[in-house]
Design a protein around this motif. Structure first.
Motif, mmCIF file in Angstrom:
data_model
loop_
_atom_site.group_PDB
_atom_site.id
_atom_site.type_symbol
_atom_site.label_atom_id
_atom_site.label_comp_id
_atom_site.label_asym_id
_atom_site.label_seq_id
_atom_site.Cartn_x
_atom_site.Cartn_y
_atom_site.Cartn_z
ATOM 1 N N ALA A 115 29.245 14.956 -10.853
ATOM 2 C CA ALA A 115 29.315 13.670 -10.146
ATOM 3 C C ALA A 115 30.328 12.771 -10.836
ATOM 4 N N GLY A 116 30.967 11.953 -10.028
ATOM 5 C CA GLY A 116 31.934 10.992 -10.548
ATOM 6 C C GLY A 116 33.358 11.489 -10.407
ATOM 7 N N VAL A 117 34.272 10.544 -10.506
ATOM 8 C CA VAL A 117 35.703 10.841 -10.468
ATOM 9 C C VAL A 117 36.259 10.479 -11.837
ATOM 10 N N PRO A 118 36.899 11.429 -12.530
ATOM 11 C CA PRO A 118 37.394 11.127 -13.880
ATOM 12 C C PRO A 118 38.371 9.958 -13.889
ATOM 13 N N HIS A 119 38.159 9.068 -14.857
ATOM 14 C CA HIS A 119 39.098 7.969 -15.096
ATOM 15 C C HIS A 119 39.192 7.744 -16.608
ATOM 16 N N PRO A 120 40.327 7.278 -17.086
ATOM 17 C CA PRO A 120 40.558 7.190 -18.538
ATOM 18 C C PRO A 120 39.973 5.931 -19.177
ATOM 19 N N ALA A 121 38.667 5.871 -19.338
ATOM 20 C CA ALA A 121 38.030 4.697 -19.940
ATOM 21 C C ALA A 121 38.438 4.521 -21.405
ATOM 22 N N GLU A 122 38.579 5.604 -22.148
ATOM 23 C CA GLU A 122 38.904 5.516 -23.574
ATOM 24 C C GLU A 122 40.200 6.244 -23.925
ATOM 25 N N HIS A 123 40.963 6.616 -22.938
ATOM 26 C CA HIS A 123 42.228 7.328 -23.155
ATOM 27 C C HIS A 123 43.352 6.620 -22.411
ATOM 28 N N GLU A 124 44.561 6.963 -22.763
ATOM 29 C CA GLU A 124 45.719 6.397 -22.076
ATOM 30 C C GLU A 124 45.809 6.901 -20.637
ATOM 31 N N ALA A 125 45.531 8.201 -20.451
ATOM 32 C CA ALA A 125 45.637 8.822 -19.130
ATOM 33 C C ALA A 125 44.832 10.108 -19.115
ATOM 34 N N ALA A 175 23.995 17.780 -25.196
ATOM 35 C CA ALA A 175 23.659 16.386 -24.899
ATOM 36 C C ALA A 175 24.800 15.466 -25.320
ATOM 37 N N ALA A 176 25.403 15.752 -26.472
ATOM 38 C CA ALA A 176 26.520 14.928 -26.948
ATOM 39 C C ALA A 176 27.693 14.996 -25.979
ATOM 40 N N LEU A 177 27.999 16.188 -25.478
ATOM 41 C CA LEU A 177 29.119 16.316 -24.550
ATOM 42 C C LEU A 177 28.830 15.580 -23.244
ATOM 43 N N ARG A 178 27.632 15.717 -22.723
ATOM 44 C CA ARG A 178 27.289 14.984 -21.499
ATOM 45 C C ARG A 178 27.445 13.477 -21.710
ATOM 46 N N ARG A 179 26.952 12.958 -22.828
ATOM 47 C CA ARG A 179 27.058 11.533 -23.119
ATOM 48 C C ARG A 179 28.517 11.114 -23.303
ATOM 49 N N GLU A 180 29.268 11.862 -24.095
ATOM 50 C CA GLU A 180 30.663 11.510 -24.364
ATOM 51 C C GLU A 180 31.511 11.516 -23.090
ATOM 52 N N ALA A 185 35.866 21.338 -22.326
ATOM 53 C CA ALA A 185 36.828 22.095 -21.522
ATOM 54 C C ALA A 185 36.378 21.947 -20.075
ATOM 55 N N VAL A 186 36.768 20.816 -19.458
ATOM 56 C CA VAL A 186 36.363 20.504 -18.088
ATOM 57 C C VAL A 186 37.245 21.322 -17.153
ATOM 58 N N ALA A 238 30.486 11.062 -20.032
ATOM 59 C CA ALA A 238 30.082 9.919 -19.212
ATOM 60 C C ALA A 238 30.751 8.647 -19.730
ATOM 61 N N GLU A 239 30.772 8.455 -21.060
ATOM 62 C CA GLU A 239 31.375 7.259 -21.652
ATOM 63 C C GLU A 239 32.896 7.267 -21.554
ATOM 64 N N GLU A 240 33.515 8.406 -21.856
ATOM 65 C CA GLU A 240 34.973 8.479 -21.968
ATOM 66 C C GLU A 240 35.710 8.625 -20.650
ATOM 67 N N ILE A 241 35.130 9.387 -19.718
ATOM 68 C CA ILE A 241 35.861 9.629 -18.466
ATOM 69 C C ILE A 241 35.027 9.371 -17.218
ATOM 70 N N GLY A 242 33.797 8.882 -17.393
ATOM 71 C CA GLY A 242 32.991 8.428 -16.270
ATOM 72 C C GLY A 242 32.452 9.504 -15.347
ATOM 73 N N VAL A 243 32.149 10.681 -15.899
ATOM 74 C CA VAL A 243 31.625 11.749 -15.054
ATOM 75 C C VAL A 243 30.339 12.329 -15.638
ATOM 76 N N SER A 244 29.521 12.894 -14.749
ATOM 77 C CA SER A 244 28.361 13.683 -15.150
ATOM 78 C C SER A 244 28.770 15.143 -15.068
ATOM 79 N N VAL A 245 28.379 15.919 -16.071
ATOM 80 C CA VAL A 245 28.788 17.317 -16.104
ATOM 81 C C VAL A 245 27.613 18.246 -16.330
#
Length: 134
Positions: A89-99, A48-53, A11-12, A55-62
């Protein structure tokens, strides 16, 4: 006895808005919106899983905060929880999602009413609306 694998959803939140991700697959939920996240690895904490996911899915550190109250059984072997998160840190982008889309409380309500949210995430809408404010 069935062992549950943990799925984490993020829940970002920023003041007055929530980040949602649009699913690409599977077909039964493609095009619907969800809280981004994914499966925890064996032995990995939910935080830890949420931080990793994220970072992988939307390119942000939380920074990970408190969990939302309810958990959701996705299947006999998958249990999903949602944790509040704030982008550090980072700007969200849809690496693994449509948008990706930031929504306010009114937009979240409208998406729920229109059936545009993945069913599993609808349990958290009342609590998310409270977090988003009027």
């Amino acid at each position: 006895m069935t062992r549950h694998r943990m799925v984490v959803a993020g829940a970002v939140l920023e003041p007055g808005r929530l980040l949602l991700a649009q699913r690409r697959y599977p077909p039964e939920v493609a095009g619907k919106w969800e809280l981004p996240g994914g499966k925890a690895e064996p032995g990995e904490s939910p935080e830890a899983a949420l931080r990793r996911e994220l970072a992988e899915e939307i390119g942000v550190s939380v920074t990970v905060g408190a969990a939302l109250r309810e958990s959701v059984a996705l299947r006999d072997d998958l249990m999903m929880i949602a944790l509040r998160a704030r982008i550090e840190a980072g700007v969200p982008h849809p690496a693994e999602h449509e948008a990706l889309q930031w929504v306010d409380a009114a937009q979240l309500r409208a998406m729920l009413d229109a059936g545009r949210l993945v069913p599993a995430d609808t349990v958290w809408v009342p609590e998310l609306l409270a977090d988003l404010g009027p």
